[in-house]
Enzyme design. Structure first.
Site, PDB file in Angstrom:
ATOM      1  CE  LYS A  53     -28.152 -41.185  -1.583  1.00  0.00           C
ATOM      2  NZ  LYS A  53     -27.253 -42.023  -1.130  1.00  0.00           N
ATOM      3  CD  GLN A  97     -25.997 -45.463  -2.550  1.00  0.00           C
ATOM      4  OE1 GLN A  97     -26.200 -44.110  -2.728  1.00  0.00           O
ATOM      5  NE2 GLN A  97     -26.572 -45.982  -1.407  1.00  0.00           N
ATOM      6  CG  ASP A 120     -22.241 -39.855   2.129  1.00  0.00           C
ATOM      7  OD1 ASP A 120     -23.652 -39.466   2.510  1.00  0.00           O
ATOM      8  OD2 ASP A 120     -21.906 -40.694   1.304  1.00  0.00           O
TER       9      ASP A 120
END
Ligand code: NAP
Length: 284
Positions: A53, A97, A120
């Site tokens: 990422k 995460q 997200d």
């Protein structure tokens, strides 16, 4: 004829377009989009994802800040960091995460992220908007699958789609997005009986079950589109939730693992971060 969907190439194409737009919008706004990635602990797979990422962010011309916290971090410590990031005007996206160490209240942490920075798409506010048909930040993996359908001209309207898996991060938002595309959607899960016969009626199967090679030829009708979201490590190799060689000849389209849905997830994270940046800086 079976078409193999090239998620790697499509992901790179989307990221290339994003990089061009980032350069243009950054000039107008006077700063780059900023993504903050928070990694707690030393889970090896999470470290790989975070590195990927970070690399993608830099390539797209974003500012990327990675916060690496120790395995013993408390919920309060993480909430304090999220609070700082929420208040930081240079940060447009915040990604925590998963999975988090077990002492951390995952829900409390995810729900504390400013919904406008929730790249997200996991915050209940964004989940609600998705489900009532509004535009918002959609979860990256199912959104990436929708981009595959769009790019490959796979029609959804009136089609029977079966999603295997009902997690909040893949299965449920996938079903919701397919419904928005006017597919007729069935969701299967661990209590569903005879999944093979349900799938046998499907024009589109999306497997997000987390069991290696779960979907076999007897699940698939001739000409079906098979999307494999699964990423499982078996004997050091990545294997999907679909038995690729078994189903291959029956499919009209199929995603490989690796190189199918995975690269699309990262591309859509970049997409969401740019979208959040444009919304927050009023660039439409
Ligand atoms: P998850 O949270 O473990 O959910 C798995 C789902 O599968 C659950 O809804 C579960 O049902 C269902 N399930 C489990 N066993 C089943 C069975 N025997 N029959 C039918 N359904 C069953 O997993 P996830 O986070 O959604 O991820 C799914 C897969 O996608 C994993 O392999 C993961 O690594 C992969 N993934 C890939 C990406 C990507 O970027 N490509 C992103 C995220 C996840 P219940 O709800 O009844 O327990």
């Amino acid at each position: 004829m079976t078409t193999i969907i090239d998620g790697k190439a499509l992901g790179l194409k989307i990221r290339g377009k994003i990089a061009e737009e980032v350069a243009e919008v950054s000039r107008k706004v006077g700063r780059k989009p900023g993504l903050a990635v928070v990694l707690v602990g030393e889970d090896p797979a999470s470290q790989v994802y975070v590195n990927m990422k970070e690399k993608a962010c830099l390539e797209a011309g974003f500012n990327s800040s990675v916060y690496r916290l120790s395995q013993s971090t408390t919920t309060d410590e993480l909430l304090n960091l999220i609070d700082e990031l929420n208040k930081n005007d240079g940060i447009d996206g915040i990604l925590v995460q998963l999975p988090l160490p077990e002492q951390i209240d995952e829900k409390e942490v995810l729900y504390s992220i400013d919904p406008k920075k929730d790249v997200d798409g996991f915050h209940p506010f964004n989940v609600g908007l998705l489900n009532i048909g509004e535009d918002t930040l959609f979860p990256c993996t199912p959104y990436g699958v929708m981009k595959i359908f769009e790019e490959y001209g796979i029609e959804l309207s009136g089609k029977n789609a079966v999603v295997i898996g009902r997690s909040n991060i893949v299965g449920k938002p996938m079903a919701s997005l397919l419904l928005r595309g006017n597919a007729t959607v069935t969701i299967c899960h661990s209590r569903t009986k005879d999944i093979a016969s349900i799938c046998k009626n499907a024009d589109i199967i999306v497997a997000a079950v987390g069991i290696p090679q779960f979907v076999t030829a007897d699940f698939v009708k001739d000409g079906a589109v098979v999307i494999d979201v699964g990423i499982n490590r078996v004997d050091g190799k990545l294997v999907g939730d679909v038995n690729y060689s078994d189903v291959f000849d029956k499919c009209s389209y199929i995603t490989p693992v690796p190189g199918g849905v995975g690269p699309m997830t990262i591309a859509m994270l970049m997409f969401n971060t740019l979208k959040s940046f444009k919304t927050r800086t009023h660039q439409y």
